[in-house]
Design an enzyme around this catalytic site. Structure first.
Site, mmCIF file in Angstrom:
data_model
loop_
_atom_site.group_PDB
_atom_site.id
_atom_site.type_symbol
_atom_site.label_atom_id
_atom_site.label_comp_id
_atom_site.label_asym_id
_atom_site.label_seq_id
_atom_site.Cartn_x
_atom_site.Cartn_y
_atom_site.Cartn_z
ATOM 1 N N GLY A 25 0.386 -7.249 -10.228
ATOM 2 C CA GLY A 25 1.666 -7.926 -10.125
ATOM 3 C C GLY A 25 1.467 -9.358 -9.666
ATOM 4 C CE LYS A 209 -8.969 -3.106 -8.768
ATOM 5 N NZ LYS A 209 -9.429 -3.251 -7.369
ATOM 6 C CE LYS A 210 -4.108 0.793 -7.383
ATOM 7 N NZ LYS A 210 -5.344 0.101 -6.993
ATOM 8 C CG LEU A 211 1.320 -1.124 -12.404
ATOM 9 C CD1 LEU A 211 2.123 0.052 -12.932
ATOM 10 C CD2 LEU A 211 0.728 -1.927 -13.559
#
Length: 401
Positions: A25, A209-211
């Site tokens: 994100g 690294k997540k959404l």
């Protein structure tokens, strides 16, 4: 059975595009403004950085977004899952089932809580946990089934809830269905529910690294069990006045950024889905590659864009494709996720020689070239062209059947 196979290309010095994005994100002026406002406010000695009010606002908004009754924030997804498992009071005779194709974190969390990790096979086309193989490994000692929405491919939880009901533990009742949604925040299931609304509890990660991400770390548990939510709140703040606990609180800066990211999550996911569908379309005539499924009955968020090479390429052919992409075209890729017993000593010793052959065969065919919505369109075209050309080169040595 340890192997020395790398999960990323060995030729990394020429990479123009990394093996995976460092941030999922992305931030706008709104996230920066939220942090600036907190810096100004919290510099006051009467206010400081006490997190309770800001974190509570983020939890409430997250519960509303997911359609769950309760949301409890943590400093990371990993600690959130550990505390969730701790609430089961697991012992050495208790078993927790998880998919062999998975990040190592959930497996270590089970082992760390003193239970026996039981691995089950993945199912095509998603590589999510296979309900049939899960039923094969269930026993009278099973306390929980951890279902991972792997790489953003939302799993149908209903078969696992039904399995749990049919195989109750003799003391504790049906095994708990625990959902790992670290890579699927914002998705929808075949039932139409948001990820986070089904199962006993769902863990989310807001790592870089997540959404969506809260300054690089952060996590959340959603549940409809108010007693569980209260127990988790105690565990993250030194146990209240009665129980063991520790400090696993999210900061108010993370919560403030999380509120902005949550408001933008659907927009960011839509951009990721559009980019993944574009790549799938552009590679649709490359017969050697099987793209990730589109899953019309649910929402696939494409945390990574998985490609499967032919069975005849498994292992060496796949490795050759990754190396060709890196060395000749500068395109990074990653193998996500090899069964942990193949590379992690603690997991290997714990499972004691038990293996999941189907998982190993599938992972030997898998690669995930770098994908992100913010890669410029011209770069995305070059990446897609590189995948096509590298595949043609490798096909000369490893012909498809």
């Amino acid at each position: 059975m340890p192997t020395d196979r790398a999960t990323v290309p060995r030729s990394r010095s020429r990479l123009r595009w990394p093996v995976e994005p460092a941030q999922g994100g992305w931030y706008t002026a709104a996230e920066h403004a939220a942090v600036d406002a907190l810096l100004a406010e919290s510099d006051n000695w009467r206010i400081g950085w006490k997190a309770a009010v800001g974190v509570a606002a983020f939890e409430e908004a997250f519960a509303v977004y997911t359609g769950s009754r309760c949301a409890v924030a943590f400093n990371s997804g990993g600690t959130a899952l550990e505390m969730l498992l701790r609430c089961l009071h697991l012992g050495p005779e208790d078993e927790v089932v998880s998919c062999a194709v998975n990040f190592v974190g959930p497996h270590l969390a089970v082992i760390g809580q003193g239970a026996r990790l039981v691995l089950a096979e993945p199912a095509l086309p998603t590589l999510n946990l296979d309900p049939a193989d899960t039923e094969r490994v269930l026993s009278a000692r099973t306390r929980a089934i951890v279902v991972t929405h792997w790489n953003g491919a939302v799993c149908d939880l209903r078969p696992f809830v039904e399995l749990a009901a049919r195989h109750p533990h003799p003391v504790h009742g049906p095994p708990r269905v625990i959902v790992d949604a670290a890579r699927a925040c914002g998705g929808r299931s075949p039932s139409g529910a948001r990820v986070g609304a089904e199962g006993w509890a769902t863990m989310f990660s807001f790592e870089s690294k997540k959404l969506m991400t809260t300054l690089g770390q952060g996590g959340m548990v959603t549940t409809n069990d108010a007693f569980l939510a209260e127990r988790l709140r105690q565990l993250r703040t030194y146990g209240g006045t009665q129980e063991w606990g520790t400090n696993q609180m999210m900061t108010k800066a993370q919560a403030a950024v999380g509120l902005v990211q949550l408001a933008r999550l659907d927009e960011m996911n839509d951009a990721r889905i559009a980019r993944a569908h574009q790549r799938t379309t552009l590679l649709s005539d490359v017969e050697e590659l099987t793209p990730p499924p589109t899953l019309p009955d649910r929402q696939h968020l494409y945390y990574r864009h998985n490609l499967l090479v032919p069975e005849t390429w498994a292992g060496r052919g796949r490795d050759a494709l990754m190396e060709t992409l890196a060395r000749e075209y500068g395109v990074g890729s990653i193998i996500s996720d090899r069964p942990a017993y193949l590379f992690h000593r603690r997991v290997r010793e714990h499972v004691g020689g038990r293996s999941c052959p189907r998982a190993e065969r599938l992972i030997d065919r898998l690669l995930c070239p770098c994908l992100h919505p913010r890669i410029p369109a011209a770069d995305e075209q070059q990446i897609t062209d590189a995948i096509r050309q590298a595949t043609a080169q490798v096909a000369r040595t490893y012909p498809a059947p």
